[in-house]
Write a protein that holds these residues in place. Structure first.
Motif, PDB file in Angstrom:
ATOM      1  N   ASP A   1       0.846  -1.194   0.000  1.00  0.00           N
ATOM      2  CA  ASP A   1       0.000   0.000   0.000  1.00  0.00           C
ATOM      3  C   ASP A   1       0.885   1.249   0.000  1.00  0.00           C
ATOM      4  O   ASP A   1       2.117   1.165   0.095  1.00  0.00           O
ATOM      5  CB  ASP A   1      -0.954   0.016   1.197  1.00  0.00           C
ATOM      6  N   ALA A   2       0.221   2.401  -0.105  1.00  0.00           N
ATOM      7  CA  ALA A   2       0.942   3.670  -0.212  1.00  0.00           C
ATOM      8  C   ALA A   2       1.727   3.984   1.054  1.00  0.00           C
ATOM      9  O   ALA A   2       2.838   4.523   0.988  1.00  0.00           O
ATOM     10  CB  ALA A   2      -0.041   4.802  -0.517  1.00  0.00           C
ATOM     11  N   GLY A   3       1.177   3.646   2.223  1.00  0.00           N
ATOM     12  CA  GLY A   3       1.874   3.939   3.466  1.00  0.00           C
ATOM     13  C   GLY A   3       3.195   3.211   3.575  1.00  0.00           C
ATOM     14  O   GLY A   3       4.205   3.784   4.004  1.00  0.00           O
ATOM     15  N   ARG A   4       3.210   1.943   3.166  1.00  0.00           N
ATOM     16  CA  ARG A   4       4.456   1.186   3.210  1.00  0.00           C
ATOM     17  C   ARG A   4       5.460   1.720   2.192  1.00  0.00           C
ATOM     18  O   ARG A   4       6.669   1.715   2.435  1.00  0.00           O
ATOM     19  CB  ARG A   4       4.176  -0.296   2.970  1.00  0.00           C
ATOM     20  N   ALA A   5       4.966   2.176   1.042  1.00  0.00           N
ATOM     21  CA  ALA A   5       5.866   2.744   0.035  1.00  0.00           C
ATOM     22  C   ALA A   5       6.524   4.016   0.562  1.00  0.00           C
ATOM     23  O   ALA A   5       7.733   4.223   0.392  1.00  0.00           O
ATOM     24  CB  ALA A   5       5.102   3.028  -1.257  1.00  0.00           C
ATOM     25  N   GLU A   6       5.753   4.885   1.218  1.00  0.00           N
ATOM     26  CA  GLU A   6       6.318   6.116   1.774  1.00  0.00           C
ATOM     27  C   GLU A   6       7.342   5.809   2.856  1.00  0.00           C
ATOM     28  O   GLU A   6       8.406   6.446   2.928  1.00  0.00           O
ATOM     29  CB  GLU A   6       5.198   6.987   2.345  1.00  0.00           C
ATOM     30  N   ALA A   7       7.036   4.821   3.714  1.00  0.00           N
ATOM     31  CA  ALA A   7       7.955   4.478   4.799  1.00  0.00           C
ATOM     32  C   ALA A   7       9.256   3.902   4.252  1.00  0.00           C
ATOM     33  O   ALA A   7      10.351   4.241   4.732  1.00  0.00           O
ATOM     34  CB  ALA A   7       7.291   3.486   5.753  1.00  0.00           C
ATOM     35  N   LEU A   8       9.162   3.034   3.242  1.00  0.00           N
ATOM     36  CA  LEU A   8      10.382   2.461   2.671  1.00  0.00           C
ATOM     37  C   LEU A   8      11.201   3.534   1.961  1.00  0.00           C
ATOM     38  O   LEU A   8      12.439   3.546   2.049  1.00  0.00           O
ATOM     39  CB  LEU A   8      10.049   1.331   1.708  1.00  0.00           C
TER      40      LEU A   8
END
Length: 217
Positions: free
Chosen positions: A12-19
């Motif tokens: 999801d987008a949240g995991r992409a931003e965190a990575l």
């Protein structure tokens, strides 16, 4: 992705931003193998330009073992964008949210946004931060012309149109003086992935905060 690149797909987008934030931290600390570009997308991150294919393969094998911390609100520089909440879709968004038009402006301006990724047009940042209950669909019929500076919502994203173009986002306001893209400026884009954004409401006279538009903290 080619012989010297990786395309990392996230749930999801949240995991992409965190990575993406973790990759930047590791690069700054010198613990990430040298790579020419790190480009985030909605649910992907492209790492391109490793020294050789073996380096890319080693990192691909290591990535699933990383412990990636969640984003914190205080990370990244802040850009303030003065906005008039006068968009043609403000009433429709208010109805979708079940609140008044003034409350739409209050909720939106109280949100701490972050640029997840950039695309569509030079200078256009996809901003996340609105609670899921405030996500709205795109317009059923896109407009053939959206003016530069229009502030719009689509799905979970907020964006500011850097130039006049077609578009199907729900328009809730106008950022009249903020220049999102200027090829004579360095960097040309005001917004970049990881930048935090706050929208500052303009009053009924169109008066801006004393600091001016597009101010960075």
């Amino acid at each position: 992705m080619g012989t010297r690149g990786l395309l990392v797909e996230l749930a999801d987008a949240g995991r992409a931003e965190a990575l993406h934030a973790e990759l930047l931290r590791r690069r700054a600390a010198g613990t990430l193998p040298p790579v020419r570009e790190i480009v985030p997308g909605a649910r992907t991150i492209l790492l391109d330009g490793f020294a050789d294919p073996d380096t890319a393969r080693r990192l691909a094998a290591e990535l699933p073992t990383w412990r990636v911390p969640p984003l914190t609100g205080g990370d990244g520089r802040v850009v303030e964008i003065p906005v008039r909440y006068d968009g043609p879709d403000l009433a429709e968004v208010a109805a979708l949210w079940g609140v008044s038009e003034d409350e739409v402006a209050r909720i939106h301006a109280a949100t701490d946004f972050r640029v997840a990724f950039c695309g569509f047009a030079p200078g256009f940042g996809y901003l996340t931060g609105l609670d899921e209950r405030y996500h709205v669909p795109r317009r059923a019929t896109p407009r053939t012309r959206v003016p530069a500076g229009a502030v719009g919502l689509a799905g979970g994203y907020t964006g500011v149109y850097p130039r006049s173009s077609p578009g199907g986002w729900q328009l809730i306001g106008t950022a009249p003086d903020t220049v999102l893209w200027d090829a004579r400026r360095s960097p040309a884009a005001l917004l970049s992935p990881g930048t935090r954004v706050r929208f500052v409401p303009l009053d009924h006279t169109g008066r801006r905060p004393a600091e001016g538009s597009g101010r960075e903290d």
